[in-house]
Enzyme design. Sequence first.
Site, PDB file in Angstrom:
ATOM      1  N   CYS A  52      44.332  25.248 -42.873  1.00  0.00           N
ATOM      2  CA  CYS A  52      44.880  26.180 -41.870  1.00  0.00           C
ATOM      3  C   CYS A  52      44.333  27.600 -42.050  1.00  0.00           C
ATOM      4  O   CYS A  52      44.299  28.376 -41.097  1.00  0.00           O
ATOM      5  CB  CYS A  52      46.407  26.241 -41.973  1.00  0.00           C
ATOM      6  SG  CYS A  52      47.243  24.656 -41.897  1.00  0.00           S
ATOM      7  N   ASP A  84      52.083  24.293 -46.341  1.00  0.00           N
ATOM      8  CA  ASP A  84      53.231  23.390 -46.236  1.00  0.00           C
ATOM      9  C   ASP A  84      52.815  21.945 -46.466  1.00  0.00           C
ATOM     10  O   ASP A  84      53.505  21.174 -47.127  1.00  0.00           O
ATOM     11  CB  ASP A  84      53.885  23.525 -44.858  1.00  0.00           C
ATOM     12  CG  ASP A  84      54.638  24.826 -44.708  1.00  0.00           C
ATOM     13  OD1 ASP A  84      54.532  25.674 -45.601  1.00  0.00           O
ATOM     14  OD2 ASP A  84      55.329  24.999 -43.695  1.00  0.00           O
ATOM     15  N   CYS A 125      48.617  29.328 -41.127  1.00  0.00           N
ATOM     16  CA  CYS A 125      49.665  28.335 -41.382  1.00  0.00           C
ATOM     17  C   CYS A 125      51.050  28.839 -40.947  1.00  0.00           C
ATOM     18  O   CYS A 125      51.216  29.998 -40.564  1.00  0.00           O
ATOM     19  CB  CYS A 125      49.658  27.956 -42.857  1.00  0.00           C
ATOM     20  SG  CYS A 125      50.474  26.390 -43.252  1.00  0.00           S
ATOM     21  N   ASP A 126      52.039  27.960 -41.075  1.00  0.00           N
ATOM     22  CA  ASP A 126      53.363  28.137 -40.473  1.00  0.00           C
ATOM     23  C   ASP A 126      54.020  29.496 -40.704  1.00  0.00           C
ATOM     24  O   ASP A 126      54.402  30.183 -39.763  1.00  0.00           O
ATOM     25  CB  ASP A 126      54.319  27.068 -41.006  1.00  0.00           C
ATOM     26  CG  ASP A 126      53.888  25.671 -40.610  1.00  0.00           C
ATOM     27  OD1 ASP A 126      52.767  25.516 -40.104  1.00  0.00           O
ATOM     28  OD2 ASP A 126      54.665  24.738 -40.813  1.00  0.00           O
ATOM     29  N   LYS A 127      54.231  29.876 -41.960  1.00  0.00           N
ATOM     30  CA  LYS A 127      55.003  31.080 -42.264  1.00  0.00           C
ATOM     31  C   LYS A 127      54.171  32.344 -42.104  1.00  0.00           C
ATOM     32  O   LYS A 127      54.706  33.454 -42.104  1.00  0.00           O
ATOM     33  CB  LYS A 127      55.585  31.022 -43.685  1.00  0.00           C
ATOM     34  CG  LYS A 127      56.330  29.726 -44.008  1.00  0.00           C
ATOM     35  CD  LYS A 127      57.344  29.345 -42.955  1.00  0.00           C
ATOM     36  CE  LYS A 127      57.841  27.926 -43.133  1.00  0.00           C
ATOM     37  NZ  LYS A 127      56.851  26.874 -42.909  1.00  0.00           N
ATOM     38  N   GLU A 449      61.220  22.146 -46.609  1.00  0.00           N
ATOM     39  CA  GLU A 449      61.166  21.261 -45.442  1.00  0.00           C
ATOM     40  C   GLU A 449      61.289  19.800 -45.867  1.00  0.00           C
ATOM     41  O   GLU A 449      60.816  19.404 -46.930  1.00  0.00           O
ATOM     42  CB  GLU A 449      59.847  21.452 -44.687  1.00  0.00           C
ATOM     43  CG  GLU A 449      59.738  22.790 -44.012  1.00  0.00           C
ATOM     44  CD  GLU A 449      58.430  22.980 -43.275  1.00  0.00           C
ATOM     45  OE1 GLU A 449      58.351  23.940 -42.491  1.00  0.00           O
ATOM     46  OE2 GLU A 449      57.498  22.192 -43.472  1.00  0.00           O
ATOM     47  N   SER A 475      60.120  20.237 -41.137  1.00  0.00           N
ATOM     48  CA  SER A 475      58.786  20.609 -40.689  1.00  0.00           C
ATOM     49  C   SER A 475      58.721  20.489 -39.180  1.00  0.00           C
ATOM     50  O   SER A 475      59.458  19.704 -38.577  1.00  0.00           O
ATOM     51  CB  SER A 475      57.761  19.679 -41.328  1.00  0.00           C
ATOM     52  OG  SER A 475      56.539  19.729 -40.635  1.00  0.00           O
TER      53      SER A 475
END
Length: 559
Positions: A52, A84, A125-127, A449, A475
Amino acid sequence: MKKKINNFSQKITKESNLPAAHAMLYATGLKELDFCKAQIGIVSNWYEGNPCNMHLYKLSEKIKSSVITKDLVGFQFSTIGVSDGITMGTSGMRYSLPSRELIADSIETVVDSHHYDGVIAIPGCDKNIPGVMIALLRLNRPSIIVYGGSISSGNYNGKKLDIISSFEALGKKNTFQISENEYKNIVKNSCPGPGACGGMYTANTMASALETMGMMLPYSSSSPSTSENKKIECKEVSKHIKNLLKKNIKPKDIVTKNSIKNGVKLAMCLGGSTNLVLHFLAIAKSANIDFSLKEFQKISNQVPLIGNLKPSGLFLMEDIHKYIGGMPVIIKYLLNEGILYGDCLTVTGKTLYENMKNIPNITFNQKIIHSLDKPIKKNSHIRILYGNLAPEGAIAKITGKEGTIFRGKARVFNSEKEANSAIINNEVLPGVVIVIRYVGPIGGPGMPEMLKPTSYIMGSGLGKKVALITDGRFSGGSHGFVVGHITPEAQSGGLISLVQNDDFIKIDTENNIITLEVKNEEIQKRRRIWIPPLLKVKKGYLYKYAKTVSSASEGCITD
């Protein structure tokens, strides 16, 4: 008279009593003429250890080259990230959500201390995405987010793959649906290169929402990581950051209650991640906007689910780019249908409506996005549940494919590891409500998650036969009959801490109620003998996080 756009950096560059600072700036390569220019902090969440993020430095370099052509100074720096996908199901996943705060703190620290006039942030990525957004709101100076872009799909035996394919493959292997060789080939071919996980998982959910909210240029969320469009975006962004500097348009001018509603509505229409709720609670708090769980439920009742996107659907973000024409086509459709507010300001300096005027109209000769009059589900998949198990709220992700009401006997686990072991060893029977507790923001710590257990459930063919509830979170890749973010959490003495095996639990997502069917006298008896467990960590960042973090119903913020 030419308007100054170096309002912050001049506090260093124009101060004659800061010779050491000037000497150091010369050492970075600045010339005397550069001391009159606005300085842009170009921050990426680059690191090599995650697909990512591994390409973000290259995007950052392209952006810096472009910034220089606009007579601006660009200073690149990096902040952290946590993968993640790599940490999922391990103790490392505890750091994922807390990394959001570290990202925000570190960007605030560099930009404010070095007096940069504007910021271009490049998350992956996610965060990363909510982390940079929180920082930009705290700093409140001209800023743009350039999303790193989604990964291309993998392929094995002619079948499209993504990261969730690899998780679910383990459940299929352990139930003898596929061979060891097939399993290995799925894993090897799930992630073919750079970019964020391909479905409407958390990264793509947040990117889509923030583009709709106005903090990204049109197409940023849907342009794939390796596409020509992403390169063009990196070149074009310098023109827009200079325009924001000239007009002094700041994040808090763009992030309003209505623009937040726009982002949430779009994400809910597309089947976005439940992490949307946590992150937008935190973003709203950083913008000093009153936006509670009740707002999410209100929106959930107003908008339908129209995105046939993974994890619960069939398609990926690359399909939106290739077959729909990009995210703006969907945004324009929802705008024309009165779902979105068109008068919200964006980073182009124009309103959302003005940005969409020349965007092509959507056509429905495809199966990715349904029309509003023929939705997949008449209201959103994200449900806010209350009841004795969650008096402060819980988040359910219900597409309707697994039903809308579930009642079953509890099977209780005090850790994710215990639950994973039971599911993978076929010890969980149909009709059960799996309870995973002591994994909340404090109890985890870090609210990890639960993608492994949900993927194992789906891979084992139990998706319609069991439910899973937790004080942890899910997730964006999770699907099935799942309820997370139960508050108060077990570590804080929430009712989930008192659930016992074979207690009946009812989850009613039609009336948004989650109930432990145990008499109050019995609950009080259990509460009298309950002893709060010790924190799992006693030092380091996770200890500090556990001591300062708010509940999931308040966004898990630490300020």
